[in-house]
Enzyme design. Sequence first.
Site: not given
Ligand code: CMC
Length: 397
Positions: A236, A275, A331
């Site tokens: 986050h 996201h 971010d």
């Molecule tokens: N790098 C690589 N793969 C990713 C990423 C990433 N940053 N984000 C999502 N994926 C993949 C994930 O592995 C999954 O693949 P599969 O379906 O094959 O298993 C698919 O994309 C869907 O992702 P998810 O984890 O189910 O998505 P989520 O909605 O649960 O997570 C998130 C959202 C923001 C936590 C995630 O995208 C992430 O960890 N991003 C990196 C951290 C980040 O930049 N966070 C800041 C978010 S924006 C500002 C805030 O909220 O603070």
Amino acid sequence: EGLRLFDAGFVNTAVARSRITEIDGAKGILRYRGYPIEQLSEKSTFLEVAYLLIYGELPSKNQFDDFEYEVMHHTYVHVKLAELEQSFQYDAHPMGMFIATMAAASTFDPSGNPALAGSDIYTKDKKLRNKQIFRILGKVTTIAAMAYRHRIGRPANPPQQGLSYTENFLYMMDHLSEPGFRPHPVLARALDVLFILHADHELNCSTAAMRHIGSSLVDPYSAVAGAAAALYGPLHGGANEAVVRMLESIGTVDKIPAFIESVKRREKKLMGFGHRIYTSYDPRATIIRKLAYDVFEVVGTEPLIEVAQALEQVALTDEYFTSRKLYPNVDFYSGLIYKAMGFPLDYFPVLFAIPRVAGWLAHWSEAMDEPNAKIWRPRQIYCGEARRDYVPIEHRD
Ligand code: CMC
């Protein structure tokens, strides 16, 4: 017991009605109280946006002046609170200091504790609610600046009246100052725009935490401390710090393909990408990318921007990312601006927390107005052992 829907991570469960922020993730649209984020970031100021988020309308000149006066005159903190913050270990993480000091702030205001004053004080008494909003918005910059000053081994600077909200924050940090401690106008404006962009984002993890904690009718200082703890995590508000650490570890453009491969092998995450709500470009990232160049013109170019842009280009054309609709989020570029401005890496989440306090308070206040509010209490699917009998320790294998 009736049917129980399983929705781990609240992927598809709405838990509140809200009139504050609207996001269309497929179209990349973000609006506060109906106003597009592009217009607010160009024309408004952070404190005006805070008013808009909390009270629902843009303020008249008089309303804004009163609001600014109240917030700025609540920037002072009790000397004991300052002492508490100075008692941390010299290398304590600033976000840990921020969370703990914010929680401690509730103990300086026992009249605002619903456990002592009556559980309906915030649902009924709007005047008191406002007072707490002024206090928290005012003190948050002071608590944040004190964490920074402590970290660099310097004494805290008291707040300065007559400056804008963001200028006063930079003044207390004694950071980016021109002669006379006046913050550089371009940099103060850039930080104000970053504050506008971070002020609210509907039910993200920390705002959901604010509503969750607030639903027990605890005081808002404690709820803000809890929300800030949720923001601290690397998925986050900690992501801006993690992005810069990732870019530093990649180092140069030629190392990008190997890094992308390690992401695809799921050894690493591309921080600053993806996201829960946006399946297209995060509109805040578009604004921040432009803003970065305004800042670089003043402080000099941050060399990692080259790596960031090349990484973005590779990811935006790679099937792994396109098929999952992974785009840069807020971010991805914000950390590079903070770094160029000379803020230490571990201070970045604090720079996210300061403006998000406005959103947390807006959601808390809206929740206090909800006539049929209930304490948040999700259900679980129990997957553990069935009933079994206790075995004395000497009879266990
Ligand atoms: N790098 C690589 N793969 C990713 C990423 C990433 N940053 N984000 C999502 N994926 C993949 C994930 O592995 C999954 O693949 P599969 O379906 O094959 O298993 C698919 O994309 C869907 O992702 P998810 O984890 O189910 O998505 P989520 O909605 O649960 O997570 C998130 C959202 C923001 C936590 C995630 O995208 C992430 O960890 N991003 C990196 C951290 C980040 O930049 N966070 C800041 C978010 S924006 C500002 C805030 O909220 O603070």
